[in-house]
Design an enzyme around this catalytic site. Structure first.
Site, PDB file in Angstrom:
ATOM      1  N   LYS A 167       0.872  -1.179   0.000  1.00  0.00           N
ATOM      2  CA  LYS A 167       0.000   0.000   0.000  1.00  0.00           C
ATOM      3  C   LYS A 167       0.900   1.217   0.000  1.00  0.00           C
ATOM      4  CE  LYS A 167      -4.498   0.922   0.540  1.00  0.00           C
ATOM      5  NZ  LYS A 167      -5.682   0.198   0.073  1.00  0.00           N
ATOM      6  N   GLY A 181     -25.313   2.100   3.379  1.00  0.00           N
ATOM      7  CA  GLY A 181     -24.453   2.774   2.398  1.00  0.00           C
ATOM      8  C   GLY A 181     -24.855   2.395   0.979  1.00  0.00           C
ATOM      9  N   GLY A 206     -23.574   3.826  -1.851  1.00  0.00           N
ATOM     10  CA  GLY A 206     -22.602   4.505  -2.712  1.00  0.00           C
ATOM     11  C   GLY A 206     -22.277   3.634  -3.917  1.00  0.00           C
ATOM     12  N   VAL A 243     -20.549   0.834  -4.357  1.00  0.00           N
ATOM     13  CA  VAL A 243     -20.772  -0.605  -4.222  1.00  0.00           C
ATOM     14  C   VAL A 243     -22.215  -0.892  -3.799  1.00  0.00           C
ATOM     15  CG1 VAL A 243     -20.052  -2.725  -3.071  1.00  0.00           C
ATOM     16  CG2 VAL A 243     -18.356  -0.974  -3.583  1.00  0.00           C
TER      17      VAL A 243
HETATM   18  P1  NAD Z   1     -18.711   5.265  -1.533  1.00  0.00           P
HETATM   19  O1  NAD Z   1     -18.063   6.411  -0.862  1.00  0.00           O
HETATM   20  O2  NAD Z   1     -19.093   5.360  -2.974  1.00  0.00           O
HETATM   21  O3  NAD Z   1     -20.061   4.886  -0.752  1.00  0.00           O
HETATM   22  C1  NAD Z   1     -20.191   4.863   0.632  1.00  0.00           C
HETATM   23  C2  NAD Z   1     -21.590   5.359   0.963  1.00  0.00           C
HETATM   24  O4  NAD Z   1     -21.805   5.216   2.355  1.00  0.00           O
HETATM   25  C3  NAD Z   1     -21.799   6.841   0.636  1.00  0.00           C
HETATM   26  O5  NAD Z   1     -22.987   6.981  -0.140  1.00  0.00           O
HETATM   27  C4  NAD Z   1     -21.940   7.497   2.020  1.00  0.00           C
HETATM   28  O6  NAD Z   1     -22.836   8.605   2.023  1.00  0.00           O
HETATM   29  C5  NAD Z   1     -22.474   6.350   2.851  1.00  0.00           C
HETATM   30  N1  NAD Z   1     -22.226   6.451   4.294  1.00  0.00           N
HETATM   31  C6  NAD Z   1     -21.139   6.894   4.936  1.00  0.00           C
HETATM   32  N2  NAD Z   1     -21.297   6.790   6.258  1.00  0.00           N
HETATM   33  C7  NAD Z   1     -22.521   6.246   6.452  1.00  0.00           C
HETATM   34  C8  NAD Z   1     -23.263   5.858   7.605  1.00  0.00           C
HETATM   35  N3  NAD Z   1     -22.790   6.028   8.849  1.00  0.00           N
HETATM   36  N4  NAD Z   1     -24.483   5.326   7.444  1.00  0.00           N
HETATM   37  C9  NAD Z   1     -24.998   5.161   6.201  1.00  0.00           C
HETATM   38  N5  NAD Z   1     -24.339   5.495   5.086  1.00  0.00           N
HETATM   39  C10 NAD Z   1     -23.117   6.034   5.206  1.00  0.00           C
HETATM   40  O7  NAD Z   1     -17.772   3.999  -1.276  1.00  0.00           O
HETATM   41  P2  NAD Z   1     -17.791   2.597  -2.033  1.00  0.00           P
HETATM   42  O8  NAD Z   1     -16.767   2.607  -3.110  1.00  0.00           O
HETATM   43  O9  NAD Z   1     -19.200   2.229  -2.355  1.00  0.00           O
HETATM   44  O10 NAD Z   1     -17.225   1.639  -0.884  1.00  0.00           O
HETATM   45  C11 NAD Z   1     -18.032   1.247   0.213  1.00  0.00           C
HETATM   46  C12 NAD Z   1     -17.223   0.413   1.175  1.00  0.00           C
HETATM   47  O11 NAD Z   1     -16.722  -0.745   0.514  1.00  0.00           O
HETATM   48  C13 NAD Z   1     -15.978   1.113   1.760  1.00  0.00           C
HETATM   49  O12 NAD Z   1     -15.783   0.657   3.071  1.00  0.00           O
HETATM   50  C14 NAD Z   1     -14.862   0.617   0.863  1.00  0.00           C
HETATM   51  O13 NAD Z   1     -13.614   0.664   1.538  1.00  0.00           O
HETATM   52  C15 NAD Z   1     -15.295  -0.791   0.607  1.00  0.00           C
HETATM   53  N6  NAD Z   1     -14.755  -1.365  -0.629  1.00  0.00           N
HETATM   54  C16 NAD Z   1     -15.033  -0.789  -1.830  1.00  0.00           C
HETATM   55  C17 NAD Z   1     -14.519  -1.337  -2.998  1.00  0.00           C
HETATM   56  C18 NAD Z   1     -14.850  -0.749  -4.357  1.00  0.00           C
HETATM   57  O14 NAD Z   1     -14.661  -1.441  -5.366  1.00  0.00           O
HETATM   58  N7  NAD Z   1     -15.368   0.458  -4.426  1.00  0.00           N
HETATM   59  C19 NAD Z   1     -13.704  -2.489  -2.934  1.00  0.00           C
HETATM   60  C20 NAD Z   1     -13.437  -3.064  -1.681  1.00  0.00           C
HETATM   61  C21 NAD Z   1     -13.963  -2.479  -0.540  1.00  0.00           C
END
Ligand code: NAD
Length: 368
Positions: A80, A180, A182, A184
């Site tokens: 990382k 969440g 977002g 994913v």
């Molecule tokens: P993102 O930022 O697009 O989405 C996260 C969502 O969660 C946002 O819409 C945000 O408003 C919401 N949120 C934040 N705090 C909150 C809470 N307390 N209650 C409810 N909603 C809340 O992120 P993402 O890319 O969708 O990733 C989501 C999670 O998955 C993260 O933990 C990330 O590390 C993990 N992850 C993502 C990927 C990927 O491919 N994007 C891969 C592995 C792990």
């Protein structure tokens, strides 16, 4: 603590401190373990309060990548990198190109990707200086946005958990609380709704909630989500949401989601186990994004990415078997599976190990 004293205790192979005065670059690359292959893990840019915070973060995150790659059956190690700086103010072409030179100097021992604070434009600058980046734009033969693959992989993890807990994988029979919506979460909700599931959703962001409601999910409050009477809790937002305050409120039977570091601590994992709530270890469930970028080594295509992502089902099934075999909670079984694979495969000393990856079909402008 003295620097070397701290590093000694972490089992990391190599830590590189990168400084470039002209570019204003202060960064750290941590290579945790390269037994299975080159260390892969994203670049994070964050306004760390102290250099110690940056070091702690990169050490912790790189170790996590070793385990994620190992448990996912990938021929990759864990690494990382972090740039100390504010992604809203401190980005420049010079910063990323200078950092790209540092990555290139490692000759493929470390391969980087996007993480928090980094976007596809920043990746373009890195790509000008080194081939050792994944998640570059699809115009360069990269794999693009990993989120749909992470969501698809999460669904495979959910199926394995349902099979273990209820003896079937008829996803549509079960109800889900998705925290969440977002990148994913949104994709996961679409997949769950396609299967006909009852889905509850919560998110800070009203637009994200509205998007999920449009797909047929029912909106609930940010705190209310922990009290829902439904089968599966799927954290897709933050870490540490499974903790001593939330667990006593759970009526869930299964926890399976994409968020990183869902358990606040080991005790939370033990407590879930004691209560008979099946926890699908997060780093095995959310490996679809890592698998997707790893396909770039062979030449990315969607079919390959989906095929590999489906292996998450088998990875989870194996973790649950190890938990049963050794009578340990699933979070410990995931670590054990990763450590066993590193040890056994490492002993084989396979000829391709330690050699840098080539990236067939990828074009780098301005480079021979
Ligand atoms: P993102 O930022 O697009 O989405 C996260 C969502 O969660 C946002 O819409 C945000 O408003 C919401 N949120 C934040 N705090 C909150 C809470 N307390 N209650 C409810 N909603 C809340 O992120 P993402 O890319 O969708 O990733 C989501 C999670 O998955 C993260 O933990 C990330 O590390 C993990 N992850 C993502 C990927 C990927 O491919 N994007 C891969 C592995 C792990």
């Amino acid at each position: 603590m003295e620097l070397f004293e701290q590093i000694e205790g972490t089992e990391h192979e190599q830590i590189i401190f990168c400084n470039n005065n002209e570019a204003g670059l202060k960064a750290i690359i941590a290579i945790h373990n390269t037994v299975l292959g080159p260390a892969l893990g994203g670049l994070r840019m964050w306004p760390y309060g102290t250099e110690q915070e940056a070091l702690d973060d990169v050490l912790r995150l790189s170790r996590g990548m070793t385990y994620k790659a190992a448990v996912s059956g990938l021929n990759l190690g864990g690494g990382k990198s972090v740039i100390i700086g504010d992604p809203r103010k401190d980005k420049s072409e010079a910063l990323f190109r200078a950092f790209g030179r540092f990555i290139d100097s490692l000759n493929g021992r470390y391969i980087t990707a996007e993480d928090v604070g980094i976007d596809v434009n920043d990746m373009e600058f890195l790509f000008q200086e080194t081939n050792n980046v994944v998640g570059v734009h699809q115009v360069h033969g990269g794999s693009g946005d990993p989120s749909p693959y992470t969501a698809y992989g999460t669904l495979q993890g959910i199926k394995a958990a349902l099979q273990k807990k209820f003896g079937d994988q008829e996803v549509g029979k079960y109800s889900f609380a998705v925290q969440g919506a977002g990148h994913v979460g949104h994709n996961l909700i679409r997949l769950l709704r396609d299967e006909g599931c009852k889905v509850f959703v919560t998110d800070f962001n009203e637009e994200s909630v509205a998007g999920a409601v449009e797909m047929g999910a029912e909106a609930v409050g940010l705190d209310e989500v922990y009290d829902l009477d439904c089968d599966v809790f799927s954290p897709c937002a933050l870490g540490a949401v499974v903790n001593e305050d939330t667990i006593p409120r759970f009526k869930f039977k299964v926890i399976a989601g994409a968020a990183n570091n869902q358990l606040a601590n080991d005790e939370a994992g033990d407590e879930l186990d004691a209560r008979g709530i099946l926890y699908a270890p997060d780093y095995a469930v959310n490996a679809g994004g890592l698998m997707n970028v790893s396909i770039e080594f062979e030449g990315w295509n969607r079919e390959r990415a989906l095929r590999m992502t489906r292996t998450i089902y088998y990875n989870l099934s194996k973790i649950f078997s190890i938990a049963e075999r050794d009578n340990i909670p699933s979070y410990k079984a995931a670590d054990r599976m990763a450590e066993e694979r590193i040890e056994i495969i490492g002993k084989l000393k396979l000829p391709h190990m330690g050699k840098p990856h080539r990236f067939p079909g990828r074009e780098r402008h301005g480079h021979a």
